[in-house]
Write a protein that holds these residues in place. Structure first.
Motif, PDB file in Angstrom:
ATOM      1  N   ARG A   8       0.889  -1.242  -0.164  1.00  0.00           N
ATOM      2  CA  ARG A   8      -0.024   0.028   0.074  1.00  0.00           C
ATOM      3  C   ARG A   8       0.915   1.066   0.105  1.00  0.00           C
ATOM      4  N   PHE A   9       1.750   1.109   0.700  1.00  0.00           N
ATOM      5  CA  PHE A   9       2.715   2.504   0.795  1.00  0.00           C
ATOM      6  C   PHE A   9       3.213   2.444  -0.634  1.00  0.00           C
ATOM      7  N   ILE A  10       3.863   1.382  -1.341  1.00  0.00           N
ATOM      8  CA  ILE A  10       4.343   1.820  -2.653  1.00  0.00           C
ATOM      9  C   ILE A  10       3.367   2.115  -3.532  1.00  0.00           C
ATOM     10  N   ASP A  11       2.157   1.734  -3.346  1.00  0.00           N
ATOM     11  CA  ASP A  11       1.001   2.285  -4.376  1.00  0.00           C
ATOM     12  C   ASP A  11       0.598   3.627  -4.078  1.00  0.00           C
ATOM     13  N   LEU A  12       0.603   4.095  -3.152  1.00  0.00           N
ATOM     14  CA  LEU A  12       0.282   5.487  -2.657  1.00  0.00           C
ATOM     15  C   LEU A  12       1.348   6.467  -3.357  1.00  0.00           C
ATOM     16  N   LEU A  13       2.501   5.964  -2.831  1.00  0.00           N
ATOM     17  CA  LEU A  13       3.799   6.851  -3.694  1.00  0.00           C
ATOM     18  C   LEU A  13       3.550   6.755  -4.978  1.00  0.00           C
ATOM     19  N   ASP A  14       3.226   5.812  -5.712  1.00  0.00           N
ATOM     20  CA  ASP A  14       3.271   5.866  -7.126  1.00  0.00           C
ATOM     21  C   ASP A  14       2.143   6.611  -7.537  1.00  0.00           C
ATOM     22  N   ARG A  15       1.008   6.695  -6.892  1.00  0.00           N
ATOM     23  CA  ARG A  15      -0.190   7.510  -7.245  1.00  0.00           C
ATOM     24  C   ARG A  15       0.290   9.165  -6.897  1.00  0.00           C
ATOM     25  N   ARG A  16       1.277   9.198  -5.901  1.00  0.00           N
ATOM     26  CA  ARG A  16       1.478  10.618  -5.455  1.00  0.00           C
ATOM     27  C   ARG A  16       0.211  11.353  -4.863  1.00  0.00           C
ATOM     28  N   TRP A  17      -0.666  10.469  -4.471  1.00  0.00           N
ATOM     29  CA  TRP A  17      -1.774  11.201  -3.714  1.00  0.00           C
ATOM     30  C   TRP A  17      -1.737  10.727  -2.159  1.00  0.00           C
ATOM     31  N   LEU A  18      -1.017  12.052  -1.421  1.00  0.00           N
ATOM     32  CA  LEU A  18      -0.584  11.513  -0.082  1.00  0.00           C
ATOM     33  C   LEU A  18      -1.654  12.073   1.022  1.00  0.00           C
ATOM     34  N   THR A  19      -2.248  13.109   0.724  1.00  0.00           N
ATOM     35  CA  THR A  19      -3.417  13.393   1.689  1.00  0.00           C
ATOM     36  C   THR A  19      -4.404  13.939   0.709  1.00  0.00           C
ATOM     37  N   ASN A  20      -5.573  14.474   1.594  1.00  0.00           N
ATOM     38  CA  ASN A  20      -6.748  15.114   0.978  1.00  0.00           C
ATOM     39  C   ASN A  20      -7.754  13.993   0.477  1.00  0.00           C
ATOM     40  N   ASP A  21      -8.373  13.314   1.408  1.00  0.00           N
ATOM     41  CA  ASP A  21      -9.462  12.343   0.959  1.00  0.00           C
ATOM     42  C   ASP A  21      -8.910  11.342  -0.104  1.00  0.00           C
ATOM     43  N   GLY A  22      -7.937  10.731   0.172  1.00  0.00           N
ATOM     44  CA  GLY A  22      -7.224   9.997  -0.981  1.00  0.00           C
ATOM     45  C   GLY A  22      -8.108   8.643  -0.746  1.00  0.00           C
ATOM     46  N   PRO A  23      -7.675   7.484  -1.803  1.00  0.00           N
ATOM     47  CA  PRO A  23      -8.521   6.432  -1.582  1.00  0.00           C
ATOM     48  C   PRO A  23      -8.330   5.394  -0.606  1.00  0.00           C
ATOM     49  N   TYR A  24      -7.126   5.506   0.002  1.00  0.00           N
ATOM     50  CA  TYR A  24      -6.985   4.652   1.388  1.00  0.00           C
ATOM     51  C   TYR A  24      -7.715   5.380   2.608  1.00  0.00           C
ATOM     52  N   LEU A  25      -7.741   6.467   2.483  1.00  0.00           N
ATOM     53  CA  LEU A  25      -8.602   7.173   3.648  1.00  0.00           C
ATOM     54  C   LEU A  25     -10.020   6.907   3.424  1.00  0.00           C
ATOM     55  N   GLN A  26     -10.715   6.793   2.378  1.00  0.00           N
ATOM     56  CA  GLN A  26     -11.980   6.439   1.955  1.00  0.00           C
ATOM     57  C   GLN A  26     -12.261   5.227   2.407  1.00  0.00           C
ATOM     58  N   GLU A  27     -11.363   4.621   1.918  1.00  0.00           N
ATOM     59  CA  GLU A  27     -11.531   2.856   2.279  1.00  0.00           C
ATOM     60  C   GLU A  27     -11.318   2.492   3.744  1.00  0.00           C
ATOM     61  N   PHE A  28     -10.392   3.230   4.451  1.00  0.00           N
ATOM     62  CA  PHE A  28     -10.292   3.192   5.865  1.00  0.00           C
ATOM     63  C   PHE A  28     -11.520   3.418   6.525  1.00  0.00           C
ATOM     64  N   GLU A  29     -12.356   4.663   5.953  1.00  0.00           N
ATOM     65  CA  GLU A  29     -13.473   5.024   6.603  1.00  0.00           C
ATOM     66  C   GLU A  29     -14.438   4.200   6.438  1.00  0.00           C
ATOM     67  N   GLN A  30     -14.898   3.596   5.226  1.00  0.00           N
ATOM     68  CA  GLN A  30     -15.836   2.734   4.895  1.00  0.00           C
ATOM     69  C   GLN A  30     -15.848   1.430   5.751  1.00  0.00           C
TER      70      GLN A  30
END
Length: 383
Positions: free
Chosen positions: A28-50
């Motif tokens: 997951r760390f590698i994926d989010l670094l590749d996405r360069r989406w590090l904050t502001n309601d990113g996909p991992y935040l949304q999944e964690f909340e769900q």
């Protein structure tokens, strides 16, 4: 004089972090670094909340950077002002969240059995300035939510719960997170499910959830500022950690239960040392091993036992000690009221926490029991 070698070569900490599936976390760390989406309601935040909302059976979960900020957001979103009644038997962050916002924490005593807010004590402290009740589910034991709701309804008060200890615990079969106007969970590194640092607010109120989401992101909604806000967002790395940790929640609880059973065996028969058991007929995360020390029977005070345990590299904690009403910046104001909190004072002098979690095994627990037994029984024989 040479220093005696402690029993444990490495310190045994209370709350040493559980990690979960390292490979999945690194993916997951590698994926989010590749996405360069590090904050502001990113996909991992949304999944964690769900996933967290599904686990708790609650309508809304609003993840934040830490639980203290979560309390502050909820206090402000619920328009708590003036005075809010809160237990003194809690970590100071609970009271600090109120004081930081200019709200006066009014300290109430706790039930001696559950260690949570006593509704009768709360009732006696309600004044025209009281706007809310902030309860704490201590050790994962639920507050008397029915009793506190009754007080709140009769006096028109908001109810907020600090559920930092209580992920995965139930009240009459329902997951904590569903009570009061909102509840706040902690995902600090010391919690059995952690995001390294983080928190979450849960609520079944649609309007409150929408306001909390605005407030955690500078008051923005669809790019427009429409509320007073701050920066309370959880970043993607923390969300990935929290999500990975949540996936192991059942394994972590299973380990905690094994450790609790090991402590029950290890501490059985030690005079003056009583292990606090989870409430019957309820689900518990068992993440805290809490011992009550009766100095007369143990032959030593709680503080003396803690000091001796530290000499053996068992880093037991005096938790909570002292109560918030006896620490600054609250002590002078509380003393001026003349109110006494006898149950809180008694607990703060008697309780200690012992290590548990995935960093502790049954053989370590047996050794801790032997150390405590030797300390208590040896002192009694010497006397």
């Amino acid at each position: 004089m040479s220093r005696r070698t402690p029993h444990f070569a490495e310190p045994l900490h209370v709350g040493r972090p559980n990690i979960g599936d390292r490979e999945r976390l690194l993916e997951r760390f590698i994926d989010l670094l590749d996405r360069r989406w590090l904050t502001n309601d990113g996909p991992y935040l949304q999944e964690f909340e769900q996933r967290l909302a599904e686990y708790l059976g609650v309508r809304h979960c609003v993840a934040v950077c830490n639980a203290t900020i979560g309390l502050e957001l909820a206090i402000r979103a619920l328009d708590m002002t003036g005075e809010v009644i809160v237990p003194s038997f809690t970590f100071p962050a609970t009271a600090h969240a109120l004081a930081w916002l200019g709200v006066t924490p009014v300290f109430a005593d706790v039930d001696p059995t559950t260690h949570t807010l006593d509704p009768a004590a709360v009732e006696r402290l309600v004044t025209p300035r009281t706007t809310g009740i902030l309860g704490v589910h201590v050790w994962g034991r639920s507050c008397d939510v029915a009793g506190l709701d009754d007080v709140a309804e009769r006096h028109g008060l908001k109810v907020l719960y600090d559920a930092a200890h209580a992920l995965g615990c139930t009240q009459r079969g329902q997951m904590l997170g569903n009570f009061g106007d909102a509840e706040v969970f902690s995902f600090h590194a010391t919690k059995f499910v952690n995001a390294a640092e983080g928190g979450a607010i849960t609520t079944n109120d649609d309007d409150l959830a929408a306001r909390l989401r605005r407030m955690r992101a500078f008051g923005l909604e669809r790019g427009e500022v429409c509320d007073v806000g701050t920066n309370a967002k959880m970043n993607e790395l923390s969300a990935a950690m929290g999500l990975t940790s949540l996936e192991s929640v059942d394994d972590f609880i299973a380990r905690n239960r094994i450790n609790l059973a090991a402590y029950e065996r290890a501490l059985a028969g030690i005079p003056g040392v009583r292990l606090l058991s989870p409430p019957p007929f309820e689900q518990s995360n068992c993440q805290y091993i809490v011992v009550e020390v009766e100095a007369r029977d143990a032959g030593q005070t709680r503080d003396q036992l803690v000091a001796k345990l530290h000499e053996e590299n068992v880093l037991a904690k005096k938790y909570f000690s002292p109560g918030c009403h006896r620490m600054e910046p609250y002590r002078a104001a509380h003393e001026a009221t003349g109110r006494r909190l006898p149950q809180t004072d008694r607990l703060c002098d008697r309780l200690l926490q012992l290590p548990t979690g995935t960093a502790v095994d049954e053989s370590m627990i047996a050794s801790i029991g032997t150390i405590l037994g030797n300390l208590a029984i040896g002192r009694r024989r010497a006397a």
